[in-house]
Design a protein around this motif. Sequence first.
Motif, PDB file in Angstrom:
ATOM      1  N   SER A 133      99.587  99.070  55.704  1.00 48.31           N
ATOM      2  CA  SER A 133      99.056  98.539  54.455  1.00 48.31           C
ATOM      3  C   SER A 133      98.112  97.388  54.735  1.00 48.31           C
ATOM      4  CB  SER A 133     100.191  98.049  53.556  1.00 48.31           C
ATOM      5  OG  SER A 133      99.651  97.412  52.407  1.00 48.31           O
ATOM      6  N   ASN A 134      96.952  97.479  54.144  1.00 53.62           N
ATOM      7  CA  ASN A 134      95.991  96.383  54.209  1.00 53.62           C
ATOM      8  C   ASN A 134      95.832  95.767  52.823  1.00 53.62           C
ATOM      9  OD1 ASN A 134      94.208  94.763  55.748  1.00 53.62           O
ATOM     10  ND2 ASN A 134      92.446  95.885  54.957  1.00 53.62           N
ATOM     11  N   ARG A 135      96.903  95.826  52.039  1.00 55.73           N
ATOM     12  CA  ARG A 135      96.872  95.327  50.665  1.00 55.73           C
ATOM     13  C   ARG A 135      97.420  93.911  50.569  1.00 55.73           C
ATOM     14  NH1 ARG A 135      98.659  99.846  46.272  1.00 55.73           N
ATOM     15  NH2 ARG A 135      96.899 101.243  46.584  1.00 55.73           N
ATOM     16  N   LYS A 136      96.831  93.131  49.719  1.00 59.91           N
ATOM     17  CA  LYS A 136      97.396  91.822  49.424  1.00 59.91           C
ATOM     18  C   LYS A 136      98.790  92.002  48.833  1.00 59.91           C
ATOM     19  CE  LYS A 136      93.183  89.172  48.440  1.00 59.91           C
ATOM     20  NZ  LYS A 136      92.456  88.418  47.397  1.00 59.91           N
ATOM     21  N   GLU A 137      99.663  91.092  49.124  1.00 57.91           N
ATOM     22  CA  GLU A 137     101.022  91.008  48.581  1.00 57.91           C
ATOM     23  C   GLU A 137     102.006  91.995  49.197  1.00 57.91           C
ATOM     24  OE1 GLU A 137     101.095  88.445  46.844  1.00 57.91           O
ATOM     25  OE2 GLU A 137      99.041  88.296  46.159  1.00 57.91           O
TER      26      GLU A 137
END
Length: 652
Positions: free
Chosen positions: A170-174
């Motif tokens: 995952s390269n997603r914020k949060e």
Amino acid sequence: KDKLEIDTNAHFFTDIDLALSQLTSSTYLGIDDRKLLIHKFQSNLPIVYFPGENIKNELEFFALQPIRSRFELSIDVELTEEILANFAQYISPIYIMISKKTTIEKYNRQSIESFILGGKDEEIKLLYKYNILRLVNIDQLCIGIHFNQIGNEGLAILKKVKEEKGFIVSNRKESSVMTDIVDIDRFHIGKVEDKLTESILGIPLNSGYIQFVPAGIRPTLTYPTPIQTAKDFNNYIKGSEYKKVCENYGEDKVLEILRKDAITKMSPIKKVIGDLMNREKKKDVVDFDYVSGVYDDGMPWNGVIAKAYFDKSKRWNFVALSSKKTKPVTQFIKDFEKETNNTAKLAWNGGYILNAELVGKLGLPESYIGSPLGLLMTNGKMLSAPLFNKPALVFKKDVVDICRVNCSKGISVSRGTDSIEFLEGQYNIKEESKKLAYYDLLYHEEEITIEKSVVVRLAGNVIKEIIQVVNKENIKIIPVGLTLVIPLDKFPKVWKIGNELDIIVKGMENIDYAIEAGPMLIDEGKIVLNMEEEGWKTNNSIKTQAARLDYTDMRGPKIAAGIDNENNLVVLAINGRIRESVGATHNNMAEILKKFNIVKAMGFDPGGSSTLVVNGETLNISPYNSNYEKNVYSLPSEARAVSNAVIGYIKN
């Protein structure tokens, strides 16, 4: 918008390490698991990829490059249709999780699919054509990763990837702060941009991270009072102790042990690895283990259980200590060790006290602060008589017991040569009296009617007030300690306010140490919680136990002591007011203790005062810190000051 445009991409790197660092938009990686991620890419494992904001570069790195590395293609060699036609069926797929609807994410399925098919990158088109690159519809509307929102299609893919021992990227914020115990290996890539993420990961603001979390393991314990950050965990699995244990048992076995512990106990990794390293060593006279679970309503609980082994080779000694000035259990230990030259092996907070807040509410002088609200005995001396019918932990030479205590059978009080004995029939009498009488806090009336007598009010064993009554008068009962009524002609004239009295309660003459708290949780292996019988719901108890009317229903930090079926002493501390644990009711405590074969058990002063120390280490997680305003996110827990503590030790 139904359609979002994505810029066409070009290869953005020539060095895989550099490219991975660039994805974090940071010059410093606080957690750097690049090597492991690259190794995983090269393995023929399925990947679940949650895209972030840089989709054109991410597709190249998280989809194309893993496949190219599996074919061992150098940077100047193109991935062709001929290669894929022959070998695509043997290549594990890469699943891109895409929200069907856009919220605050930048892209949806349509925009990504259009980008792949309409873009200039022929290699990515081929991956899509040969079903190696697969788009998965998910229902998630929030940021990060939220497994409850993924939907049936996404959950089916995750289950398949788990079975095939694949991993998540995952390269997603949060996402790094949203995925706790997920039973799939996962990598989080990002940059610390807020104090919350900084506190959970344990790395500075604006630093990047490429974080590996093994399947089923929770790296951060406990928020908001951390005992292990993600950085702590990361450092440990790269350290010598972890490597040594992996050499002895094999890394797959070690990871499986960590996984099972994370699900059943939630111990810090240092504890689990330390236990593996010390398996062959002789057992200490006291040890502890982490415990956790989920209540029937789905709420989590966790804590620590310590056991003092009462074998014949080592003779335990216990003291119940008190102090007029409150201090943390850890300070009680330091003072005890300095004074006796003995080492405390086990300690916890004791019984209930009259704190400053309650003294103010009751309108009492400050001298009442710290007064014990139940039986307290140290070295055979009674510092406070029983005040209700609550349980006490009692030590008589080699015997430890838990039983309800009261002073209804009679007491004697003395100072020097002056002694007065109160008989059973003079206990809590309601009729008008000119005779001897004594009252504890089980007395249901607010006043007593007397004449030609002296009223002596005690707090603990100290005289706080002396009231002479000649004519008939109603005297209030103060909900603090014993109230003695002595005829004028029998009152010792030398007794003064501030004097300490020697108190003996009938039936307790041979006790060395004792501390009353409660409630009683277990007796003869059965749950026996009875708040009425013990006097918790009397007016006097309510006044001195502020806001504890809902005792049996209120979850929070709790601590209890028990005796198991092998006569060992056990202390259980359940954490509360933290992410991992909502705490426990007294019923919850009894139910948990029963699982550990406890035959007798009682509670001690709960809430922020709960403290359990084994071999000098505070094990429970207090939700309290006096400096919380400095950092509301991640200050370490701090033991609250108390007026008494129980300490167990082996004489040096």
